[in-house]
Motif scaffolding. Structure first.
Motif, PDB file in Angstrom:
ATOM      1  N   UNK A 114      -3.597  -2.457  -5.054  1.00 48.24           N
ATOM      2  CA  UNK A 114      -3.019  -1.359  -5.836  1.00 48.24           C
ATOM      3  C   UNK A 114      -2.432  -0.276  -4.940  1.00 48.24           C
ATOM      4  N   UNK A 115      -3.058  -0.045  -3.781  1.00 49.98           N
ATOM      5  CA  UNK A 115      -2.578   1.002  -2.867  1.00 49.98           C
ATOM      6  C   UNK A 115      -1.164   0.689  -2.383  1.00 49.98           C
ATOM      7  N   UNK A 116      -0.928  -0.557  -1.978  1.00 47.95           N
ATOM      8  CA  UNK A 116       0.401  -0.938  -1.501  1.00 47.95           C
ATOM      9  C   UNK A 116       1.371  -1.042  -2.675  1.00 47.95           C
ATOM     10  N   UNK A 117       0.880  -1.495  -3.822  1.00 45.76           N
ATOM     11  CA  UNK A 117       1.723  -1.570  -5.021  1.00 45.76           C
ATOM     12  C   UNK A 117       2.254  -0.189  -5.385  1.00 45.76           C
ATOM     13  N   UNK A 118       1.391   0.814  -5.269  1.00 43.31           N
ATOM     14  CA  UNK A 118       1.801   2.190  -5.552  1.00 43.31           C
ATOM     15  C   UNK A 118       2.917   2.627  -4.618  1.00 43.31           C
ATOM     16  N   UNK A 119       2.848   2.214  -3.350  1.00 45.00           N
ATOM     17  CA  UNK A 119       3.888   2.526  -2.366  1.00 45.00           C
ATOM     18  C   UNK A 119       5.211   1.859  -2.739  1.00 45.00           C
TER      19      UNK A 119
END
Length: 258
Positions: A114-119
């Motif tokens: 989710x962290x990279x998806x948010x980026x």
């Protein structure tokens, strides 16, 4: 067909990066991760300026001295949007002991993705916005310039895909699932780009704001996430050197192809 290829290029970059899990047995060392984060920051800042904010202001020249207003409003809205998403979506950054966003019980691996998806959301918005400008036949945005942005994002997405898949494999997940998670972290980009294109006809008059909105979202990610992560651990100049290369590369791509 050209538009489809353009919005899929960033996703391809993430997928190729995620495939690094089949070539390496452990995650990249700290110095290499700092280089990747710095490079990604440079590309995103340059893309925000050259591919998004400057075209947004060029589209508003009919407003005279107030040509900055649509770009300024869109930029602030983009930052506000990502600020809200950061507070809502539960996510965990690699190497961080504490999760961010809503307090929901999720697996660590899920929150890392989710962290990279948010980026990746603002990158998808950016690609969609520039190709929307191409479809609108706006002289401030060219097809070559739009492809330059997509290529730049794809290049910096390569290490991002690897930064997701390799740590997951190091923590015990098999290579196939690690690759899939790394790939899926980038699927939001063509989705966000496609939604932006679908709305293009309805927001044609607001295209300068849309471009600046994407720029604001990208700058938020750089300032709030990438730079702080780059500064973790032992002091190093690798990040700023890689930032410079990323910025110059994106500037060259935009000027020569645009």
């Amino acid at each position: 067909m050209q538009i489809f290829i353009g919005i899929m290029l960033p996703f391809l970059g993430t997928t190729l990066g995620a495939a690094c899990v089949y070539l390496f047995h452990r995650e990249f060392n700290s110095a290499l991760q700092k280089a990747f984060l710095g490079f990604a920051s440079g590309v995103m800042v340059a893309a925000s300026v050259w591919s998004l904010l400057i075209p947004a202001m060029d589209m508003s020249t009919h407003m005279g001295k107030l040509a900055f207003m649509p770009a300024s409003a869109g930029f602030i809205l983009g930052i506000s949007f990502l600020l809200c998403m950061d507070k809502i979506i539960p996510h965990l950054h690699s190497g961080s002991p504490k999760s961010e966003g809503s307090k929901i019980a999720l697996k660590k691996t899920t929150m890392l993705v989710f962290a990279v998806t948010l980026h990746n959301i603002p990158e998808g918005l950016s690609a969609g916005a520039v190709f929307a400008g191409v479809l609108a036949k706006n002289s401030a945005v060219t097809l070559a310039g739009a492809f330059a942005l997509s290529i730049g994002i794809a290049i910096q997405n390569f290490p991002e895909g690897a930064i997701v898949s390799l740590p997951l494999h190091s923590e015990g997940m098999n290579k196939g699932r690690s690759f899939l998670c790394g790939t899926l972290s980038g699927i939001v980009e063509p989705i966000a780009a496609g939604l932006t294109l679908l709305l293009a006809d309805y927001v044609k008059a607001a295209l300068p704001c849309l471009l600046a909105f994407a720029a604001g979202a990208m700058i938020y990610v750089v300032v709030e996430e990438l730079i702080p992560e780059n500064k973790k651990g032992e002091h190093s100049n690798i990040g700023i050197i890689a930032f410079s290369f990323g910025f110059v590369l994106m500037m060259i791509l935009d000027v020569t192809l645009g």
